[in-house]
Design an enzyme around this catalytic site. Structure first.
Site, PDB file in Angstrom:
ATOM      1  N   ARG A  48       0.811  -1.218   0.000  1.00 34.71           N
ATOM      2  CA  ARG A  48       0.000   0.000   0.000  1.00 34.71           C
ATOM      3  C   ARG A  48       0.850   1.277   0.000  1.00 34.71           C
ATOM      4  NH1 ARG A  48      -3.435  -2.348   4.953  1.00 34.71           N
ATOM      5  NH2 ARG A  48      -1.499  -3.534   5.093  1.00 34.71           N
ATOM      6  N   LYS A  70       8.869  -1.044   2.957  1.00 37.22           N
ATOM      7  CA  LYS A  70       8.176  -0.060   3.805  1.00 37.22           C
ATOM      8  C   LYS A  70       9.034   0.396   4.978  1.00 37.22           C
ATOM      9  CE  LYS A  70       4.474  -1.475   6.081  1.00 37.22           C
ATOM     10  NZ  LYS A  70       3.037  -1.780   6.254  1.00 37.22           N
ATOM     11  N   SER A 128      37.672  43.312  -4.455  1.00 35.48           N
ATOM     12  CA  SER A 128      36.455  42.769  -5.069  1.00 35.48           C
ATOM     13  C   SER A 128      36.754  42.160  -6.438  1.00 35.48           C
ATOM     14  CB  SER A 128      35.426  43.885  -5.246  1.00 35.48           C
ATOM     15  OG  SER A 128      35.030  44.342  -3.978  1.00 35.48           O
TER      16      SER A 128
END
Ligand code: UD1
Ligand code: CA
Length: 468
Positions: free
Chosen positions: A17, A24, A409
């Site tokens: 299921r 499961k 930078s």
């Protein structure tokens, strides 16, 4: 509890299921597989060497997962029912205990205290077996507990085999049993697949023991939510929510502030120190540890992370197998990948990614940088847009940046390369060679200015040569 107990955990089924290719019991809720949760509870009543897991579907995967825990395995080649699952262990189990506790592998919310009470209850009575039951509002799918006129347990009837009156019963078998071992094995041959599903039902053993003149008692639990089995993914989600609720509640009782707790996910093994604040939608996963006085920002994800005290993780950050030292700050929108450390008081800001990188104490990389296979010394500043080029298409290389350095930078550091202590790198540089301590490195074309160029291009009339 002086009697010997062994535990059998039934985990061989596929779980049709679930509609999954995975067994499961390997599905997870609350950050752990279902079968591991059941093992955690079982540890309260039996040592690993007397804990048996029945494996069948994806046996190799389940065995690999659980072998480190030192438990034993029972092979069930074909899944012919829960009774058959236990029968497969006859050789290993017979004669090795006074009580045999059998547990469904798909009931992960079971608490250790409940199992201890079950065994104590059984051991204090003249019984052949005790099973846990609960009155379920919706007992669909569960075996029903059938009692006789004077209220004694008479049998368990499975959903598929029950009459309408039997199925109207709310008291259900939740799939945890304590059998007197000698009686179980004495009567085991009476378990037969005489039912519409042609399965060997473990639940038939209840009726068999009663027929043979032994008492069976129900150990009825008031809080049925602990005993829900998982058969499909709707139930999996519900159980997962219960685990999260339990964990977050415990954290709050232990002194952690959790904002909008229903939105926060904290896995079972996570530890969080006092006075830490967890903001909405944070996810603390795996074996993450968080110290005291931290703030874990909204929507952050911590996966197996190590966070010392006084750390701030600003919103939307991700820390995976990394360490943030005391007083460090990361984010918003930082990504700390495996093998990275952010040193004490260091700051890693927005859109900065670290991979196998150590940022020294008090260092800063505040904006838009990639630092991979890199060390950054204490107090060094990494400018916006700095990139370590750690990959040459074949191999990864190291970048070393010393302490008290200033990386301008948009610097591009082509590894392997060393930027030594106290040096400066001019903005926009491409650095391919060692920068000695205390020096300035410029690695870019010098700016050229052509005065009057625009006017010259337009020509004296000022007509523009637009390309439309
Ligand atoms: C079972 C009980 C039912 C109970 C319910 C509680 C039986 C016959 N019925 O039904 O009374 O109300 O649990 O959740 O026991 N397994 C094996 N080998 C097998 C079959 C199953 O190891 O051959 C394992 C499964 O992997 C699972 C557990 O046993 O972990 C339970 O099996 P499942 O098919 O879910 O039983 P239910 O139909 O839920
Ligand atoms: Ca089930």
């Amino acid at each position: 509890m002086n009697s010997r107990v062994s535990v059998v955990i039934m985990a061989a089924g596929l779980g049709t299921r679930m509609r999954s290719r995975m067994a499961k019991v390997l599905h997870s809720a609350g950050g752990q597989t279902l079968v591991e949760h059941v093992l955690d509870a079982a540890a309260a009543i039996a040592p690993p060497e007397r804990t048996y897991v029945v494996i069948g579907y994806q046996a190799d995967e389940v065995r690999a997962l659980l072998t480190p825990r030192g438990v034993r395995f029972i092979h069930q080649e074909r899944q012919l029912g829960t009774g058959h699952a236990v029968m497969c262990g006859e050789r290993q189990l017979q004669g090795n205990s006074d009580w045999m506790v059998v547990l469904n592998g798909d009931g992960p919310l079971l608490r250790p205290e409940t199992l201890t009470s079950l065994v104590n209850f059984a051991a204090s009575r003249e019984v052949g077996a005790v099973m846990i039951t609960a009155d379920l509002e919706d007992p669909t799918g569960y075996g029903r507990v059938i009692r006789d006129q004077v209220g004694r347990v008479a049998a368990i009837v499975e959903e598929k085999a029950g009459t309408p009156e039997q199925l109207a019963v709310k008291e259900s078998n939740t799939g945890q049993y304590c059998f007197r071992s000698d009686l179980f094995w004495k009567h085991v041959t009476q378990l037969l697949p005489n039912n519409p599903a042609k399965e060997y039902y473990l639940t038939d053993m209840i009726g068999i023991l009663i027929q043979a003149g032994h008492a069976v008692e129900a150990f009825k639990v008031a809080d049925a939510s602990e005993l829900t089995g998982i058969n499909n993914r709707v139930e999996l989600a519900r159980v997962d929510a219960t685990f999260r609720e339990r964990k977050v509640r415990q954290l709050m009782l232990d002194g952690v502030t959790v904002q909008n707790p229903e939105t926060v996910t904290v896995d079972a093994r996570v530890k969080v120190g006092m006075d830490t604040i967890i903001e909405p939608f944070a996810r603390l996963l795996g074996v993450t540890q968080v110290g005291e006085n931290c703030r874990i920002g909204a929507h952050s994800i911590l996966m197996n992370a190590e966070i010392e005290g006084g750390v701030t993780v600003h919103p939307f950050s991700m820390v995976q197998e990394g360490r943030l030292c005391s007083g460090a700050q990361v984010g918003p929108y930082s990504r700390i990948r495996p093998g990275s450390t952010v040193g004490p008081g260091a700051h890693v800001g927005n859109f900065v990614e670290l991979k196998k990188t150590h940022v020294g104490a008090g260092a800063k990389a505040m904006h838009l940088a990639y630092l991979g296979d890199c060390t950054v010394g204490e107090r060094t500043n990494i400018g916006a847009g700095t990139i370590t080029c750690n990959f040459d298409g074949v191999d990864k290389h190291q970048t070393g940046i010393g302490k008290d350095a200033f990386v301008g930078s948009n610097a591009t550091l082509v590894a392997p390369v060393e930027v030594e202590d106290g040096s400066y790198i001019a903005a926009g540089s491409v650095i391919t060679e060692r920068v000695p301590a205390g020096s300035l490195a410029l690695g870019r074309a010098r700016q050229v200015v052509k005065q009057g160029w625009v006017e010259k291009r337009r020509g004296p009339t000022g007509s523009s040569n637009s390309a439309d």
